[in-house]
Design a protein around this motif. Structure first.
Motif, PDB file in Angstrom:
ATOM      1  N   PRO A   1       0.856  -1.167   0.286  1.00 32.49           N
ATOM      2  CA  PRO A   1       0.069   0.089  -0.215  1.00 32.49           C
ATOM      3  C   PRO A   1       0.510   1.012  -0.053  1.00 32.49           C
ATOM      4  CG  PRO A   1      -0.283  -1.229   1.974  1.00 32.49           C
ATOM      5  CD  PRO A   1       1.084  -1.787   1.834  1.00 32.49           C
ATOM      6  N   VAL A   2       0.360   2.104  -0.712  1.00 34.85           N
ATOM      7  CA  VAL A   2       1.452   3.136  -0.910  1.00 34.85           C
ATOM      8  C   VAL A   2      -0.152   4.920  -0.445  1.00 34.85           C
ATOM      9  CG1 VAL A   2       1.788   5.593  -1.882  1.00 34.85           C
ATOM     10  CG2 VAL A   2       2.553   3.097  -2.519  1.00 34.85           C
ATOM     11  N   LEU A   3      -0.154   5.220   0.949  1.00 32.33           N
ATOM     12  CA  LEU A   3      -0.579   6.272   1.290  1.00 32.33           C
ATOM     13  C   LEU A   3      -0.680   7.305   1.063  1.00 32.33           C
ATOM     14  CD1 LEU A   3      -3.269   4.583   2.350  1.00 32.33           C
ATOM     15  CD2 LEU A   3      -1.414   3.733   2.809  1.00 32.33           C
ATOM     16  N   VAL A   4      -0.887   8.673   0.137  1.00 31.54           N
ATOM     17  CA  VAL A   4      -1.045   9.468   0.532  1.00 31.54           C
ATOM     18  C   VAL A   4      -2.254  10.624   1.314  1.00 31.54           C
ATOM     19  CG1 VAL A   4      -1.607  11.658  -1.794  1.00 31.54           C
ATOM     20  CG2 VAL A   4      -0.568   9.559  -2.353  1.00 31.54           C
ATOM     21  N   ASP A   5      -1.542  11.780   2.017  1.00 35.48           N
ATOM     22  CA  ASP A   5      -1.862  12.104   3.082  1.00 35.48           C
ATOM     23  C   ASP A   5      -2.681  13.509   2.235  1.00 35.48           C
ATOM     24  OD1 ASP A   5      -4.046  13.748   5.086  1.00 35.48           O
ATOM     25  OD2 ASP A   5      -1.504  12.891   6.383  1.00 35.48           O
ATOM     26  N   ALA A   6      -3.721  13.951   1.888  1.00 42.25           N
ATOM     27  CA  ALA A   6      -4.256  14.856   1.050  1.00 42.25           C
ATOM     28  C   ALA A   6      -5.166  15.745   1.920  1.00 42.25           C
ATOM     29  CB  ALA A   6      -4.882  15.039   0.190  1.00 42.25           C
ATOM     30  N   GLU A   7      -4.913  16.018   3.399  1.00 50.66           N
ATOM     31  CA  GLU A   7      -5.916  16.329   4.600  1.00 50.66           C
ATOM     32  C   GLU A   7      -5.312  18.198   4.545  1.00 50.66           C
ATOM     33  OE1 GLU A   7      -8.680  16.896   6.816  1.00 50.66           O
ATOM     34  OE2 GLU A   7      -7.619  14.872   7.041  1.00 50.66           O
ATOM     35  N   GLY A   8      -6.606  18.851   4.002  1.00 49.60           N
ATOM     36  CA  GLY A   8      -6.429  20.292   3.411  1.00 49.60           C
ATOM     37  C   GLY A   8      -5.797  20.870   2.522  1.00 49.60           C
ATOM     38  N   ALA A   9      -5.420  19.584   2.033  1.00 49.14           N
ATOM     39  CA  ALA A   9      -4.355  19.581   0.297  1.00 49.14           C
ATOM     40  C   ALA A   9      -6.037  19.186  -1.470  1.00 49.14           C
ATOM     41  CB  ALA A   9      -3.556  19.150  -0.425  1.00 49.14           C
ATOM     42  N   ASP A  10      -5.773  20.585  -1.662  1.00 50.75           N
ATOM     43  CA  ASP A  10      -6.416  20.713  -2.598  1.00 50.75           C
ATOM     44  C   ASP A  10      -5.871  19.328  -3.863  1.00 50.75           C
ATOM     45  OD1 ASP A  10      -8.953  20.638  -4.442  1.00 50.75           O
ATOM     46  OD2 ASP A  10      -9.045  22.947  -5.162  1.00 50.75           O
ATOM     47  N   VAL A  11      -5.830  18.196  -4.296  1.00 52.41           N
ATOM     48  CA  VAL A  11      -6.110  17.615  -5.469  1.00 52.41           C
ATOM     49  C   VAL A  11      -6.642  17.354  -6.390  1.00 52.41           C
ATOM     50  CG1 VAL A  11      -4.458  15.167  -5.882  1.00 52.41           C
ATOM     51  CG2 VAL A  11      -4.485  16.416  -2.859  1.00 52.41           C
ATOM     52  N   THR A  12      -6.334  17.180  -7.696  1.00 54.96           N
ATOM     53  CA  THR A  12      -6.707  17.049  -8.735  1.00 54.96           C
ATOM     54  C   THR A  12      -6.113  15.635  -9.448  1.00 54.96           C
ATOM     55  OG1 THR A  12      -4.987  17.737 -10.495  1.00 54.96           O
ATOM     56  CG2 THR A  12      -6.616  19.391  -9.815  1.00 54.96           C
ATOM     57  N   GLU A  13      -6.906  15.050 -10.056  1.00 51.40           N
ATOM     58  CA  GLU A  13      -7.068  13.947 -10.733  1.00 51.40           C
ATOM     59  C   GLU A  13      -6.081  13.382 -11.227  1.00 51.40           C
ATOM     60  OE1 GLU A  13     -10.288  12.580 -12.819  1.00 51.40           O
ATOM     61  OE2 GLU A  13     -12.201  12.684 -11.318  1.00 51.40           O
ATOM     62  N   ALA A  14      -6.104  14.455 -11.897  1.00 55.52           N
ATOM     63  CA  ALA A  14      -4.056  15.412 -12.630  1.00 55.52           C
ATOM     64  C   ALA A  14      -3.078  14.608 -11.929  1.00 55.52           C
ATOM     65  CB  ALA A  14      -4.244  16.324 -13.805  1.00 55.52           C
ATOM     66  N   GLN A  15      -3.179  15.028 -11.395  1.00 56.59           N
ATOM     67  CA  GLN A  15      -1.908  14.746 -10.435  1.00 56.59           C
ATOM     68  C   GLN A  15      -2.453  13.685  -9.505  1.00 56.59           C
ATOM     69  OE1 GLN A  15      -3.253  18.385  -7.225  1.00 56.59           O
ATOM     70  NE2 GLN A  15      -0.904  19.148  -7.650  1.00 56.59           N
ATOM     71  N   LEU A  16      -3.200  12.917  -9.290  1.00 54.31           N
ATOM     72  CA  LEU A  16      -3.243  11.702  -8.624  1.00 54.31           C
ATOM     73  C   LEU A  16      -2.627  10.642  -9.758  1.00 54.31           C
ATOM     74  CD1 LEU A  16      -6.705  11.578  -6.338  1.00 54.31           C
ATOM     75  CD2 LEU A  16      -4.546  11.370  -6.078  1.00 54.31           C
ATOM     76  N   GLY A  17      -2.731  10.938 -11.027  1.00 57.99           N
ATOM     77  CA  GLY A  17      -2.669  10.488 -12.033  1.00 57.99           C
ATOM     78  C   GLY A  17      -0.921  10.297 -12.722  1.00 57.99           C
ATOM     79  N   GLU A  18      -0.522  11.626 -12.852  1.00 55.06           N
ATOM     80  CA  GLU A  18       0.844  11.725 -12.272  1.00 55.06           C
ATOM     81  C   GLU A  18       1.175  10.965 -11.966  1.00 55.06           C
ATOM     82  OE1 GLU A  18       1.425  15.903 -12.062  1.00 55.06           O
ATOM     83  OE2 GLU A  18       0.483  16.233 -14.380  1.00 55.06           O
ATOM     84  N   PHE A  19       0.695  11.371 -10.463  1.00 57.03           N
ATOM     85  CA  PHE A  19       1.540  10.815  -8.889  1.00 57.03           C
ATOM     86  C   PHE A  19       1.718   8.702  -9.745  1.00 57.03           C
ATOM     87  CE2 PHE A  19       1.250   8.049  -4.890  1.00 57.03           C
ATOM     88  CZ  PHE A  19       2.442   8.698  -4.452  1.00 57.03           C
TER      89      PHE A  19
END
Length: 724
Positions: A423-441
């Motif tokens: 598992p790789v967890l991304v903690d995005a609390e307080g951040a505005d994350v777009t689908e494009a950014q998630l795809g790049e990651f």
């Protein structure tokens, strides 16, 4: 002890009965995440997963399915598997497993190998289950029974592997090893004591005594674990067996040798017991103190596996020490001269030409002896530099167990990492994350070394976290997977995480990577602290600031030589890619602590000889002549008890047994018998600065030129005539 012997014996028996009836069971864990503090990344990933993805899929068992005739699975076979999965699922509503069996991927295609001969199914862990506790192993046994009943004569072979089943097989292997080690240890001790004393009762003395001590020590350890929430790993009980019997027999030997010597001088039994306890007691207490300090230094470890086993072994040695100073003298006093039955040879002082010759060689040419013995240990120590730590616990499972065979079949037909996605967890609390950014990651993760595929992202219910799963190119418990996670995978995840977020890579390889970092830290903390405290004990005991330095340097050289010889045997000759990561800690503790024991015995005998007016060379000669047989006998018995671990068939335990056995032989027969006395002889009077405890004197016990006692060529345990 002689006056109240019945009360002492009754008190120990009563205490054992109370502890056995009231103490909790000594339980161990195989959950590696329980060994780490919260600040490590793998634990932070686990905590975030539990908080944000309580329904996250985590495989608890993997079913490897084949036709019994080895042919490709037909459509009818696959339909049979579907029926089997439907029938098995309702039986899995346990504390460990979810009532579900997945044998198809997300697109509904069977998890079939390229040649069509192997199909795998996954059974998820239940919510909150770790898969490493006692209940999980019970559920694993039930799972295998259900599989046997449901497959029947279907023509399909279904084998269960995965985290729970591998843990179950490891536990059962450990239980079998414990029985083998226990039997081998007892047989060895009885056999060696029979050769030394030719007495039935003396052969039984350590067995009965340590049996009582074991019950009390195990209960005390279980209480301590509960009280301080300590997590002991599965090897602790096997190590406890050899520590209790090995160290306990050593301390009994130190007392019995002195007792037999005094009886030969014509003393009555009670007087001989009092005299022996007076002379041997301080040696036993100081030796035991050094061992306890070395073990307790492990409380400074960042890994709970060592924080638990350190106090556990310290408790065991402490109880053994108390028994050696109270229970053993009471029993010996009660048995009287019948203790040596049926032998009568104990009344005669035997001649030991071999140790006389060795003593003369050390005294005559101490420089050559120091150079040769030190040189041998130095050459072996050089190989320690190529030690390669391994975290692959599954490689220690014996061949032929179901989980091992099933996993080998699985890895031969599917991606090795499919057994346990990371598992790789991304903690995005307080951040505005777009689908494009998630795809790049995700794309960045796919390009990391050691990654075969990436699934996800899966958002949490509140959208503040995202979860990906990596399928690695290597077995998740392998050293290669650990190296990739610790390096390129984590580097990629941290660098590619969307702005304002933080990425955590967890899973088993993440845990192992963090354990490796924790071990590197522990080496820098635990080793120096243990060495420093033991040096302080030696300084107080010997009234010298010089002797502790070269004694600990000798023990350190013995440690490095032991690790080097183990590397030669297993990595260079045996072809093992590495040795279990915890091995240096165990070698250091046992070789340092027990090696210091033998050094204490030898150095105190050297001082005793010097006090009688002998020059340093003659003192070294006499010390080896009179203390050598005692150290030799104790070393052989203790090395033999550690060597019994090699009978378990478990790579981890075999390497540990080999290392500890050869380590004890090195410190007993190379370091204590040759290196220490020859080096002390070369240093002469300087070795005792500033206390100069080697100066001749008369005291109440008759030490010194005016009161030297008759010698017993094979029994005087070095170290019994310490400063009063």
């Amino acid at each position: 002890m002689t006056r109240f012997r019945w009360f002492v014996i009754a008190g120990w028996i009563l205490l054992a009965a109370v502890v056995v009836s009231t103490a909790p069971a000594l339980e161990s864990t195989q959950d590696n995440s329980e060994f780490l503090p919260d600040h490590y990344e793998s634990i932070q990933a686990l905590q975030l997963q539990e908080e944000k993805f309580s329904d996250a899929f985590s495989p608890g068992a993997i079913l490897v399915i084949e036709r019994e005739d080895g042919a490709a699975l037909t459509a009818e076979d696959q339909a049979e598997v579907g029926t089997f999965a439907q029938e098995l699922a309702p039986e899995l509503g346990t504390d460990t497993f979810q009532p579900a069996v997945f044998f198809q991927d997300e697109q509904g295609k069977p998890n079939l190998s390229e040649d069509g001969t192997v199909l795998f199914a996954v059974i998820p862990l239940a919510d909150g289950a770790t898969g490493y506790d006692t209940q999980a192993f019970d559920d694993g046994r039930d799972l295998r029974e259900e599989i046997d009943e449901l497959t029947g004569d279907s023509g399909l072979e279904v084998r269960a592997t995965g985290a729970v089943l591998q843990g179950l097989d490891s536990q059962e292997s450990s239980e079998q090893t414990l029985v083998i080690v226990g039997i081998a240890t007892i047989v060895l001790i009885v056999g060696l004591l029979a050769l030394i004393f030719r007495s039935v009762l003396i052969c039984l003395l350590p067995i009965v005594t340590v049996g009582i001590v074991s019950m009390i020590a195990t209960g005390a350890i279980a209480w301590a674990n509960d009280l301080f929430d300590l997590k002991a790993d599965a090897s602790v009980e096997q190590i406890l067996v050899v520590v209790l019997y090995g160290v306990g027999t050593d301390y009994i030997l130190f007392f019995l040798f002195r007792h037999r010597e005094r009886l030969r001088q014509g003393a009555e039994v009670k007087d001989a017991v009092v005299h022996s306890l007076d002379r041997a007691g301080e040696a036993i207490a100081s030796a035991g103190g050094a061992v306890i300090v070395a073990f307790m230094a492990l409380v400074l470890s960042s890994l709970s596996i060592f924080r638990a086993i350190g106090p556990a072994l310290a408790i065991a040695v402490f109880v053994t020490l108390l028994a050696a100073l109270t229970l053993v003298p009471a029993v010996v006093s009660l048995l009287g001269r019948a203790l040596f039955w049926p032998s009568k040879s104990w009344q005669k002082e035997p001649k030991h030409g071999t140790f006389v010759k060795l003593g003369r060689a050390v005294g005559r040419r101490p420089g050559v002896v120091a150079l040769v013995s030190g040189g041998v240990m130095t050459v072996l120590a050089l190989f320690a530099l190529s030690f390669n730590p391994s975290f692959d616990f599954n490689s220690s499972l014996p061949e032929g167990v179901e989980s091992t065979e099933a996993m080998e079949t699985f890895q031969a037909n599917f991606s090795a990492g499919a057994a346990e996605p990371v598992p790789v967890l991304v903690d995005a609390e307080g951040a505005d994350v777009t689908e494009a950014q998630l795809g790049e990651f995700k794309a960045a993760l796919e390009g990391a070394r050691g990654v075969d595929a990436v699934a996800g992202p899966v958002p949490s219910e509140d959208g503040s976290a995202f979860q990906y799963y990596l399928t690695l190119a290597d077995d998740p418990v392998s050293d290669a997977a650990q190296d990739n996670v610790a390096g390129p995978i984590r580097d990629t995840a941290h660098d590619a995480a969307p702005e304002g977020t933080e990425a955590y890579v967890g899973g088993t390889p993440g845990i192992f990577a963090d354990m490796s970092s924790a071990m590197a830290r522990d080496y820098k903390v635990v080793f120096p602290v243990a060495a420093g405290v033991i040096m302080l004990i030696l300084a107080l005991l010997l009234r010298s600031l010089v002797a502790p330095w070269f004694l600990m340097a000798a023990v350190g050289l013995g440690f490095a030589a032991t690790l080097g010889l183990t590397v030669i045997a297993f990595q260079n000759i045996g072809g093992e890619p590495g040795l279990i990561f915890m091995l240096p800690i165990y070698i250091y503790l046992f070789v340092t602590a027990l090696g210091t024991d033998y050094n204490i015995l030898m150095i105190a005998r050297l001082r005793e000889e010097a006090r009688e007016g002998r020059d340093p060379h003659d003192a070294a000669s006499q010390a080896v002549t009179h203390a050598g047989p005692t150290i030799g006998a104790a070393g052989i018995i203790l090395a033999g008890t550690f060597a019994s671990l090699m009978l378990g068939g478990n790579t981890l335990i075999v390497s540990m047994g080999f290392a500890l056995a050869v380590g004890i032989l090195i410190v007993a027969f190379v370091m204590s018998m040759f290196f220490t006395p020859s080096l002390t002889s070369l240093l002469g009077h300087v070795a005792w600065w500033p206390g100069h405890g080697d100066e001749a004197r008369d005291d109440a016990h008759g030490h010194g030129p005016a009161g030297g006692e008759p010698r017993d060529g094979d029994e005087v345990p070095a170290g019994v005539d310490l400063v009063k």
